[in-house]
Scaffold this motif. Structure first.
Motif, PDB file in Angstrom:
ATOM      1  N   PHE A   1       0.860  -1.032   0.107  1.00  0.00           N
ATOM      2  CA  PHE A   1      -0.110   0.033  -0.023  1.00  0.00           C
ATOM      3  C   PHE A   1       0.904   1.248  -0.141  1.00  0.00           C
ATOM      4  O   PHE A   1       2.068   1.359   0.613  1.00  0.00           O
ATOM      5  CB  PHE A   1      -0.746  -0.125   1.290  1.00  0.00           C
ATOM      6  CG  PHE A   1      -2.173  -0.877   1.084  1.00  0.00           C
ATOM      7  CD1 PHE A   1      -3.158  -0.848   0.383  1.00  0.00           C
ATOM      8  CD2 PHE A   1      -2.075  -2.150   2.122  1.00  0.00           C
ATOM      9  CE1 PHE A   1      -4.066  -1.775  -0.008  1.00  0.00           C
ATOM     10  CE2 PHE A   1      -3.090  -3.040   1.806  1.00  0.00           C
ATOM     11  CZ  PHE A   1      -4.028  -2.725   1.247  1.00  0.00           C
TER      12      PHE A   1
ATOM     13  N   CYS B   1       0.295  -2.971   7.443  1.00  0.00           N
ATOM     14  CA  CYS B   1      -0.854  -2.053   7.167  1.00  0.00           C
ATOM     15  C   CYS B   1      -2.063  -2.477   8.179  1.00  0.00           C
ATOM     16  O   CYS B   1      -2.636  -1.875   8.890  1.00  0.00           O
ATOM     17  CB  CYS B   1      -1.308  -1.924   5.754  1.00  0.00           C
ATOM     18  SG  CYS B   1      -2.342  -1.109   5.463  1.00  0.00           S
TER      19      CYS B   1
ATOM     20  N   THR C   1      -3.748   0.666  -5.064  1.00  0.00           N
ATOM     21  CA  THR C   1      -3.459   0.606  -3.680  1.00  0.00           C
ATOM     22  C   THR C   1      -3.191   1.816  -3.016  1.00  0.00           C
ATOM     23  O   THR C   1      -2.328   1.744  -2.036  1.00  0.00           O
ATOM     24  CB  THR C   1      -2.312  -0.707  -3.542  1.00  0.00           C
ATOM     25  OG1 THR C   1      -1.319  -0.466  -4.392  1.00  0.00           O
ATOM     26  CG2 THR C   1      -3.033  -1.895  -4.230  1.00  0.00           C
TER      27      THR C   1
ATOM     28  N   ILE D   1      -3.808   4.476  -0.334  1.00  0.00           N
ATOM     29  CA  ILE D   1      -4.746   4.815   0.555  1.00  0.00           C
ATOM     30  C   ILE D   1      -4.767   6.607   0.772  1.00  0.00           C
ATOM     31  O   ILE D   1      -3.780   6.964   1.105  1.00  0.00           O
ATOM     32  CB  ILE D   1      -4.354   4.139   2.047  1.00  0.00           C
ATOM     33  CG1 ILE D   1      -4.091   2.686   1.789  1.00  0.00           C
ATOM     34  CG2 ILE D   1      -5.355   4.371   3.024  1.00  0.00           C
ATOM     35  CD1 ILE D   1      -3.307   1.948   2.799  1.00  0.00           C
TER      36      ILE D   1
ATOM     37  N   CYS E   1      -3.289   3.389   7.802  1.00  0.00           N
ATOM     38  CA  CYS E   1      -4.284   2.497   7.055  1.00  0.00           C
ATOM     39  C   CYS E   1      -5.616   2.579   7.560  1.00  0.00           C
ATOM     40  O   CYS E   1      -5.790   1.282   8.421  1.00  0.00           O
ATOM     41  CB  CYS E   1      -3.154   1.027   7.243  1.00  0.00           C
ATOM     42  SG  CYS E   1      -1.956   1.064   6.344  1.00  0.00           S
TER      43      CYS E   1
ATOM     44  N   VAL F   1      -8.882   1.604   3.056  1.00  0.00           N
ATOM     45  CA  VAL F   1      -8.294   0.294   2.775  1.00  0.00           C
ATOM     46  C   VAL F   1      -9.447  -0.686   2.005  1.00  0.00           C
ATOM     47  O   VAL F   1      -9.134  -0.884   0.695  1.00  0.00           O
ATOM     48  CB  VAL F   1      -7.806  -0.367   3.724  1.00  0.00           C
ATOM     49  CG1 VAL F   1      -7.046  -1.653   3.660  1.00  0.00           C
ATOM     50  CG2 VAL F   1      -6.641   0.476   4.189  1.00  0.00           C
ATOM     51  N   TYR F   2     -10.558  -0.964   2.764  1.00  0.00           N
ATOM     52  CA  TYR F   2     -11.274  -1.914   2.057  1.00  0.00           C
ATOM     53  C   TYR F   2     -12.213  -1.599   0.669  1.00  0.00           C
ATOM     54  O   TYR F   2     -12.376  -2.515  -0.137  1.00  0.00           O
ATOM     55  CB  TYR F   2     -12.087  -2.618   3.223  1.00  0.00           C
ATOM     56  CG  TYR F   2     -13.711  -1.854   3.484  1.00  0.00           C
ATOM     57  CD1 TYR F   2     -14.727  -1.597   2.390  1.00  0.00           C
ATOM     58  CD2 TYR F   2     -13.790  -0.964   4.413  1.00  0.00           C
ATOM     59  CE1 TYR F   2     -15.630  -1.209   2.563  1.00  0.00           C
ATOM     60  CE2 TYR F   2     -14.991  -0.240   4.589  1.00  0.00           C
ATOM     61  CZ  TYR F   2     -15.800  -0.159   3.772  1.00  0.00           C
ATOM     62  OH  TYR F   2     -16.965   0.348   4.169  1.00  0.00           O
TER      63      TYR F   2
END
Length: 322
Positions: free
Chosen positions: A19, A103, A178, A180, A185, A190-191
């Motif tokens: 990330f 992360c 990826t 963020i 994080c 993130v999701y």
């Protein structure tokens, strides 16, 4: 090479995403903000360490209320430690790439201690509720042992819930960006980058926000509604003033913690908010309360001020004798 292209190549090579924390990259004068955060961190550690020392040394403060205050100081110290050094290392030393496992660990600890801050304020509200509404039963209902048991239970329950949150993220696949868009994080940024179904992550996030942000606010509001109702039963004005004075510090802490979060969330939902403004507001919400909490409790609480004066007087006597 751009962050996106670099992370994509790492994904292909290793199967796990690398990330890139975008955070403060596009903010003007960000370096000055990092200097400010460094000063905030040092002051936070000193202020909370001083408060914890006073509570440990002064025997008169060994009661359930100050067990909860000590716990809040520990949580504040940990919260600042998991946020500010990470931000400084990430952006001053250009370490914005972070491996998947690190992360997830960062996500767990930041959300864990933020959740504990909210629940710590509930513990203090619970203590004031028992002390004012049931003063005759205070020393039997709320003991040091019972307060410690409640604190341990809170840590265990919250850690289990957040472990589930992190495990739900670990099952996701990341096949596109990826990057963020946060200063750590953060769970939602993130999701939402995942390629597969994230409905379970969304539902669980809503549950956690409800349990550890909305429900604590409701409990605190209800407890103070009961306290205000009880104050009307107190005949003397002096009695009302003394009872209310014991709640002042806690009410200020509640306002400092919850209001910035509510304003940021409401503004982003209703009017929309620039990503940089959201990141800045969220970072301030995570770093300023841990600094102000011990200062407010020290200055606004008579017992602590008396304990400081007593220790100062004793130290003077000791110096004269020596």
């Amino acid at each position: 090479m751009s962050p996106n292209s670099t992370t994509m190549s790492v994904n292909v090579a290793f199967g796990r995403p690398l990330f890139y924390i975008n955070g403060f990259s596009n903010m003007l004068y960000a370096n000055y903000y990092f200097i400010f955060l460094s000063v905030v961190y040092v002051l936070t550690i000193l202020a909370n360490a001083f408060l914890m020392l006073i509570i440990c040394v002064e025997q008169s403060l060994h009661n359930p209320k100050y067990v909860a205050v000590f716990h809040l100081a520990v949580v504040d110290t940990c919260c600042s430690t998991v946020v500010i050094p990470f931000v400084i290392q990430t952006f001053i030393f250009n370490s914005q790439f972070i491996v998947f496992e690190a992360c997830l660990a960062n996500m767990f600890f930041v959300h864990f201690f933020n959740g504990l801050q909210s629940l710590s304020l509930v513990l203090l509200a619970y203590d004031r509720f028992i002390a004012i509404c049931f003063p005759l039963h205070y020393h039997t209902v709320n003991t040091n042992t019972k307060m410690i048991i409640i604190i341990v239970a809170v840590w265990v329950i919250l850690s289990v819930m957040l472990l589930v949150l992190v495990l739900l993220v670990s099952r996701l696949s990341f096949c596109k960006s990826t990057v963020i868009d946060s200063y750590f994080c953060d769970h939602a940024p993130v999701y939402t980058l995942a390629c597969n179904d994230t409905s379970t992550n969304y539902i669980f996030a809503v549950i956690l926000i409800s349990l550890f942000l909305i429900v604590p606010m409701v409990i605190i509001i209800l407890s103070y509604a009961c306290i205000i109702f009880q104050l009307f039963k107190i005949a003397s004005r002096e009695g009302k003033r003394k009872a209310l004075k014991t709640c002042t510090s806690h009410l200020i802490l509640v306002a400092i913690f919850f209001l910035p979060i509510l304003v940021t969330y409401t503004t982003s939902r209703v009017f929309g908010i620039h990503p940089n403004a959201r990141i800045l507001n969220n970072s301030l919400s995570a770093t300023i309360p841990p600094l102000l909490n011990p200062i407010i409790y020290t200055l606004k609480t008579e017992e602590i001020m008396e304990s400081i004066k007593k220790l100062h007087k004793n130290s003077k006597i000791f110096q004269v004798k020596s």
